[in-house]
Design a protein around this motif. Structure first.
Motif, short mmCIF file in Angstrom:
data_model
loop_
_atom_site.label_atom_id
_atom_site.label_comp_id
_atom_site.label_asym_id
_atom_site.label_seq_id
_atom_site.Cartn_x
_atom_site.Cartn_y
_atom_site.Cartn_z
N GLY A 89 -6.50 0.81 0.59
CA GLY A 89 -6.29 0.85 -0.86
C GLY A 89 -7.27 1.76 -1.57
N ILE A 90 -8.52 1.73 -1.14
CA ILE A 90 -9.53 2.61 -1.73
C ILE A 90 -9.15 4.07 -1.49
CG2 ILE A 90 -11.93 3.41 -1.51
CD1 ILE A 90 -12.67 0.42 -1.01
N GLY A 91 -8.69 4.37 -0.29
CA GLY A 91 -8.26 5.73 0.02
C GLY A 91 -7.11 6.19 -0.86
N VAL A 92 -6.16 5.30 -1.09
CA VAL A 92 -5.01 5.65 -1.92
C VAL A 92 -5.44 5.88 -3.37
CG1 VAL A 92 -2.80 4.80 -2.82
CG2 VAL A 92 -3.36 4.45 -0.42
N ALA A 140 -9.64 -4.15 6.17
CA ALA A 140 -8.92 -2.91 6.51
C ALA A 140 -7.96 -2.53 5.38
CB ALA A 140 -8.17 -3.09 7.83
N ALA A 141 -7.27 -3.52 4.83
CA ALA A 141 -6.35 -3.27 3.72
C ALA A 141 -7.11 -2.73 2.52
CB ALA A 141 -5.60 -4.54 3.36
N ASN A 142 -8.32 -3.22 2.30
CA ASN A 142 -9.14 -2.75 1.19
C ASN A 142 -9.50 -1.28 1.36
OD1 ASN A 142 -10.65 -3.21 -1.25
ND2 ASN A 142 -12.51 -3.19 -0.01
N LEU A 202 -3.89 -3.55 -1.41
CA LEU A 202 -4.53 -4.69 -0.75
C LEU A 202 -3.59 -5.89 -0.67
CD1 LEU A 202 -7.27 -6.05 0.28
CD2 LEU A 202 -7.51 -6.83 -2.07
N ALA A 203 -3.02 -6.26 -1.81
CA ALA A 203 -2.12 -7.42 -1.83
C ALA A 203 -0.88 -7.18 -0.98
CB ALA A 203 -1.72 -7.74 -3.28
N GLY A 204 -0.32 -5.99 -1.07
CA GLY A 204 0.86 -5.67 -0.28
C GLY A 204 0.60 -5.72 1.22
N LEU A 205 -0.53 -5.16 1.63
CA LEU A 205 -0.85 -5.15 3.06
C LEU A 205 -1.27 -6.52 3.57
CD1 LEU A 205 -2.73 -1.73 3.41
CD2 LEU A 205 -0.41 -2.30 4.17
#
Length: 151
Positions: free
Chosen positions: A127-130, A122-124, A109-112
């Motif tokens: 991140g959840i997927g990863v 969208a970044a969240n 999240l922070a990186g994106l």
């Protein structure tokens, strides 16, 4: 019967993780949790003025409670026997396990958001997927102690 050696234990764990039904249920619980997570995150950022990272930590715990309840009653119900003390231990283990998933999600999240300018909801989701793989393996083997050949 003797305890399996380390290689047999790893093999049995990998086989237990391949349950298509359990994986589907885990994904379904995760999708509900992701909806809760994003709804709480957006509410905290847009209406409470929190940063996406601070809002994510609060949204994460709200989602964990929902996901745990679904997994306890549905996904891992055959492994969830026990009294309230056992339930409390599983809930604490689930939170500990999912902390690793949170750290992965927060990093993505922070990186994106801050590194690539990606819209925070969208970044969240990315991140959840990863973090999903970490969560599935750890929840299965540690929280509910799923083993090959059992239930």
């Amino acid at each position: 019967m003797s305890d399996p050696g380390p290689l047999e234990a790893v093999h049995d764990g990998v086989v237990a993780l391949r349950s298509g039904t359990r994986l589907g249920q885990f994904v379904s619980a995760g999708l509900v949790g992701m909806a809760v997570d994003n709804a709480v995150l957006v509410s905290l950022v847009e209406f409470a003025g929190l940063s996406p990272v601070v809002g994510k930590v609060i949204a994460w715990e709200a989602a964990i409670v929902v996901i745990f309840a679904i997994n306890e009653r549905w996904t891992f119900s055959t492994f969830a026997s026990g009294d309230r003390e056992a339930l409390a231990r599983r809930f604490l283990r689930s939170n500990a396990v999912r902390l690793a998933g949170l750290l992965v999600t927060l990093g993505v999240l922070a990186g994106l958001v801050y590194g690539a300018g990606v819209w925070y909801p969208a970044a969240n989701v990315v991140g959840i997927g990863v973090g999903f793989v970490v969560n599935y393996v750890a929840e299965s083997l540690y929280t509910w102690r799923v083993q090959y050949g059992e239930r």
